[in-house]
Design an enzyme around this catalytic site. Structure first.
Site, PDB file in Angstrom:
ATOM      1  N   THR A  29       0.838  -1.197   0.000  1.00 15.45           N
ATOM      2  CA  THR A  29       0.000   0.000   0.000  1.00 15.45           C
ATOM      3  C   THR A  29       0.875   1.251   0.000  1.00 15.45           C
ATOM      4  O   THR A  29       2.065   1.177  -0.318  1.00 15.45           O
ATOM      5  CB  THR A  29      -1.005  -0.033   1.174  1.00 15.45           C
ATOM      6  OG1 THR A  29      -1.925   1.038   1.031  1.00 15.45           O
ATOM      7  CG2 THR A  29      -0.325   0.075   2.530  1.00 15.45           C
ATOM      8  N   ASN A  30       0.303   2.403   0.299  1.00 17.48           N
ATOM      9  CA  ASN A  30       1.054   3.668   0.267  1.00 17.48           C
ATOM     10  C   ASN A  30       0.605   4.548   1.428  1.00 17.48           C
ATOM     11  O   ASN A  30      -0.210   4.145   2.242  1.00 17.48           O
ATOM     12  CB  ASN A  30       0.837   4.359  -1.087  1.00 17.48           C
ATOM     13  CG  ASN A  30      -0.626   4.611  -1.351  1.00 17.48           C
ATOM     14  OD1 ASN A  30      -1.270   5.360  -0.633  1.00 17.48           O
ATOM     15  ND2 ASN A  30      -1.172   3.961  -2.371  1.00 17.48           N
ATOM     16  N   LYS A  31       1.147   5.753   1.474  1.00 15.43           N
ATOM     17  CA  LYS A  31       0.944   6.614   2.650  1.00 15.43           C
ATOM     18  C   LYS A  31      -0.337   7.435   2.630  1.00 15.43           C
ATOM     19  O   LYS A  31      -0.536   8.288   3.485  1.00 15.43           O
ATOM     20  CB  LYS A  31       2.123   7.587   2.756  1.00 15.43           C
ATOM     21  CG  LYS A  31       3.429   6.943   3.150  1.00 15.43           C
ATOM     22  CD  LYS A  31       4.447   8.058   3.328  1.00 15.43           C
ATOM     23  CE  LYS A  31       5.789   7.537   3.794  1.00 15.43           C
ATOM     24  NZ  LYS A  31       6.747   8.651   3.917  1.00 15.43           N
ATOM     25  N   SER A  32      -1.209   7.235   1.643  1.00 17.57           N
ATOM     26  CA  SER A  32      -2.399   8.072   1.548  1.00 17.57           C
ATOM     27  C   SER A  32      -3.302   7.935   2.780  1.00 17.57           C
ATOM     28  O   SER A  32      -3.585   6.835   3.240  1.00 17.57           O
ATOM     29  CB  SER A  32      -3.194   7.699   0.299  1.00 17.57           C
ATOM     30  OG  SER A  32      -4.418   8.377   0.305  1.00 17.57           O
TER      31      SER A  32
END
Ligand code: C5P
Length: 220
Positions: free
Chosen positions: A29-32
């Site tokens: 996933t990512n930091k959003s």
């Protein structure tokens, strides 16, 4: 919004960071944080729209907003395509994973003695581009561009490539902008107008500026 410029309109918004499974217990996933997308949903609602939020990250939201929770990119695309059949506006604020794991393991991946572990990734569909290409004449499509250089040029290229009507560009290296912050500093790039630089302010306020411009684009 006192005049409810989006009354009678349906707005579909994506938010958060997609999660691409590796095995039954792990994902990429990512930091959003989803803050920008959720703020846009509230602003569109305040402007009188019916709002469907396709979210990969769960946050608190007004009960008047329909939330469809999704996990990975292909799930997000499927939900978006279904909703766009009846929508006037699409705003892609989600941080979508460009890649997914080619073969998701059925069982938890174990250590196997080797120092290296290779994950084979394949490209995901581009949701914004897919929606842009399928756009009906009266639909307005909005994307985001997180850039580290040549902000306006890159946003203009994205506008064309993704068949979008508006690109909200932010320099993610700048103070007061980007992932998991409460503030954002953006430039609004459209095909017909000069780029509009919005001073750094709360994401809730930036959302109102974006929604006001969307309302203009719907009537122009
Ligand atoms: O191409 P890039 O990822 O920089 O463009 C960002 C915009 O495209 C965002 O609006 C994002 O939601 C959207 N996007 C998408 N599907 C992807 C990658 C990005 O909808 N696979």
């Amino acid at each position: 919004f006192e005049e409810k410029p989006l009354a009678g309109k349906k707005v579909v918004i994506t938010a958060g960071g997609t999660r691409e499974p590796i095995d039954p217990v792990r994902y990429l996933t990512n930091k959003s944080s989803g803050k920008m997308g959720y703020a846009l949903a509230e602003a569109a609602r305040a402007a009188g729209a019916t709002v469907t939020l396709v979210a990969a990250t769960s946050r608190q939201v007004s009960p008047a907003i329909q939330v469809i929770l999704v996990g990975d990119t292909r799930e997000m695309l499927a939900a978006v395509q279904k909703e766009m059949a009846t929508a006037d506006v699409y705003i892609g604020a989600a941080a979508v994973s460009d890649f997914r794991v080619a073969e998701v393991a059925d069982h938890k991946v174990k250590k196997h003695g080797d120092e290296h572990m290779i994950l084979d990734l394949v490209q995901n569909p581009d949701i914004l581009k897919t929606v842009g290409e399928a756009k009906k004449p009266r639909q307005v499509v909005v994307g985001f561009a997180a850039e580290t250089e040549n902000l306006v040029e890159n946003a203009q290229a994205k506008l064309v490539k993704k068949h979008a009507d508006l690109i909200v560009a932010n320099n993610v290296l700048e103070e007061g902008a980007g992932f998991n912050k409460d503030t954002n500093k953006v430039t609004l790039v459209t095909a017909d107008q000069e780029p509009i630089q919005v001073a750094a302010k709360l994401k809730t306020e930036v959302a109102e500026d974006i929604i006001a411009l969307v309302a203009d684009l719907l009537t122009s």
